[in-house]
Write a protein that holds these residues in place. Structure first.
Motif, mmCIF file in Angstrom:
data_model
loop_
_atom_site.group_PDB
_atom_site.id
_atom_site.type_symbol
_atom_site.label_atom_id
_atom_site.label_comp_id
_atom_site.label_asym_id
_atom_site.label_seq_id
_atom_site.Cartn_x
_atom_site.Cartn_y
_atom_site.Cartn_z
ATOM 1 N N ASN A 79 101.819 -37.582 36.004
ATOM 2 C CA ASN A 79 103.343 -37.244 36.080
ATOM 3 C C ASN A 79 103.743 -37.462 34.665
ATOM 4 O O ASN A 79 104.940 -36.611 34.672
ATOM 5 N N GLN A 80 103.369 -38.299 33.656
ATOM 6 C CA GLN A 80 104.176 -38.291 32.488
ATOM 7 C C GLN A 80 103.681 -37.001 31.914
ATOM 8 O O GLN A 80 104.822 -36.427 30.994
ATOM 9 N N ILE A 81 102.653 -36.203 32.047
ATOM 10 C CA ILE A 81 102.326 -35.061 31.269
ATOM 11 C C ILE A 81 103.292 -33.989 31.791
ATOM 12 O O ILE A 81 103.966 -33.162 30.948
ATOM 13 N N PHE A 82 103.660 -34.052 32.983
ATOM 14 C CA PHE A 82 104.463 -32.919 33.783
ATOM 15 C C PHE A 82 105.874 -33.249 33.190
ATOM 16 O O PHE A 82 106.582 -32.310 33.043
ATOM 17 N N GLY A 83 106.128 -34.438 32.954
ATOM 18 C CA GLY A 83 107.577 -34.760 32.195
ATOM 19 C C GLY A 83 107.677 -34.350 31.060
ATOM 20 O O GLY A 83 109.046 -34.080 30.519
ATOM 21 N N GLN A 84 106.643 -34.159 30.364
ATOM 22 C CA GLN A 84 106.501 -33.539 28.993
ATOM 23 C C GLN A 84 107.115 -31.985 28.893
ATOM 24 O O GLN A 84 107.577 -31.376 28.116
ATOM 25 N N MET A 85 106.950 -31.388 30.179
ATOM 26 C CA MET A 85 107.486 -29.944 30.270
ATOM 27 C C MET A 85 108.998 -29.785 29.968
ATOM 28 O O MET A 85 109.252 -28.739 29.667
ATOM 29 N N LYS A 86 109.866 -30.844 29.931
ATOM 30 C CA LYS A 86 111.126 -30.704 29.630
ATOM 31 C C LYS A 86 111.293 -30.297 28.390
ATOM 32 O O LYS A 86 112.634 -29.880 27.975
ATOM 33 N N LYS A 87 110.223 -30.577 27.538
ATOM 34 C CA LYS A 87 110.540 -30.382 26.095
ATOM 35 C C LYS A 87 110.242 -28.728 25.968
ATOM 36 O O LYS A 87 110.800 -28.140 24.916
ATOM 37 N N TYR A 88 109.620 -28.010 26.663
ATOM 38 C CA TYR A 88 109.274 -26.420 26.958
ATOM 39 C C TYR A 88 110.569 -25.770 27.588
ATOM 40 O O TYR A 88 110.515 -25.535 28.768
ATOM 41 N N THR A 89 111.550 -25.517 26.882
ATOM 42 C CA THR A 89 112.940 -24.923 27.467
ATOM 43 C C THR A 89 112.767 -23.558 27.759
ATOM 44 O O THR A 89 113.343 -23.069 28.815
ATOM 45 N N ASP A 90 111.948 -22.722 26.867
ATOM 46 C CA ASP A 90 111.929 -21.534 26.821
ATOM 47 C C ASP A 90 110.799 -21.085 28.061
ATOM 48 O O ASP A 90 109.947 -21.613 27.924
ATOM 49 N N PRO A 91 110.877 -20.122 28.993
ATOM 50 C CA PRO A 91 110.165 -19.646 29.726
ATOM 51 C C PRO A 91 108.503 -19.424 29.410
ATOM 52 O O PRO A 91 107.702 -19.836 30.202
ATOM 53 N N ALA A 92 108.409 -18.891 28.314
ATOM 54 C CA ALA A 92 106.972 -18.250 27.760
ATOM 55 C C ALA A 92 106.224 -19.679 27.389
ATOM 56 O O ALA A 92 105.173 -19.840 27.715
ATOM 57 N N SER A 93 106.861 -20.421 26.718
ATOM 58 C CA SER A 93 106.158 -21.898 26.490
ATOM 59 C C SER A 93 105.882 -22.425 27.706
ATOM 60 O O SER A 93 104.811 -23.161 27.657
ATOM 61 N N ARG A 94 106.915 -22.713 28.572
ATOM 62 C CA ARG A 94 106.594 -23.451 29.905
ATOM 63 C C ARG A 94 105.507 -22.643 30.608
ATOM 64 O O ARG A 94 104.679 -23.493 31.239
ATOM 65 N N LYS A 95 105.367 -21.560 30.776
ATOM 66 C CA LYS A 95 104.384 -20.994 31.390
ATOM 67 C C LYS A 95 103.032 -21.286 30.747
ATOM 68 O O LYS A 95 102.075 -21.651 31.480
ATOM 69 N N GLN A 96 102.781 -21.159 29.516
ATOM 70 C CA GLN A 96 101.755 -21.591 28.946
ATOM 71 C C GLN A 96 101.336 -22.963 29.031
ATOM 72 O O GLN A 96 100.114 -23.072 29.226
ATOM 73 N N TYR A 97 102.196 -24.098 29.037
ATOM 74 C CA TYR A 97 101.946 -25.276 29.332
ATOM 75 C C TYR A 97 101.419 -25.316 30.817
ATOM 76 O O TYR A 97 100.285 -26.021 31.055
ATOM 77 N N LEU A 98 102.006 -24.633 31.635
ATOM 78 C CA LEU A 98 101.709 -24.924 33.028
ATOM 79 C C LEU A 98 100.261 -24.003 33.550
ATOM 80 O O LEU A 98 99.493 -24.672 34.119
ATOM 81 N N ASP A 99 99.979 -22.965 32.547
ATOM 82 C CA ASP A 99 98.729 -22.461 32.789
ATOM 83 C C ASP A 99 97.629 -23.361 32.264
ATOM 84 O O ASP A 99 96.624 -23.488 32.734
ATOM 85 N N ARG A 100 97.847 -23.985 31.078
ATOM 86 C CA ARG A 100 96.764 -25.190 30.564
ATOM 87 C C ARG A 100 96.465 -25.985 31.620
ATOM 88 O O ARG A 100 95.324 -26.637 32.102
#
Length: 111
Positions: A79-100
């Motif tokens: 849950n804390q890691i998913f909360g870190q997604m807030k740092k990734y505001t641009d769609p490409a970075s967020r997608k890369q993070y989610l893919d990992r």
């Protein structure tokens, strides 16, 4: 009996810092491995682990000693890691993070 046993968790809920240190020491390596696989960043992983253990200490009174602590810990890490997604505001970075994260989950189900 598996670690942590009910006695150790009872001690933690009562504010025993030594028991909490023992608990943290026991779970640090698996938590670090889990976080670094997802985050690909050791420094960020250590920060997540530190934050989650601090939260567990702060909320120790509500810790249920009959529950599976390991599941509780890893759910909080995730849950804390998913909360870190807030740092990734641009769609490409967020997608890369989610893919990992998604690829890690797929590897876990293969075992």
């Amino acid at each position: 009996m598996n670690f942590p046993n009910e006695h150790i968790l009872d001690q933690v809920t009562q504010g025993d810092e030594r028991a909490f240190t023992e608990l943290c020491s026991h779970f640090h390596f698996p938590a670090f491995k889990f976080c670094t696989v997802l985050l690909k960043d050791e420094k960020e992983a250590e920060g997540i682990i530190r934050d989650v253990f601090a939260k567990i200490w702060e909320e120790r009174v509500q810790l249920k000693t009959k529950d599976n602590f390991q599941s509780y810990l890893f759910m909080n890490l995730r849950n804390q890691i998913f909360g870190q997604m807030k740092k990734y505001t641009d769609p490409a970075s967020r997608k890369q993070y989610l893919d990992r994260i998604h690829s890690f989950n797929e590897k876990q189900t293969e075992y």
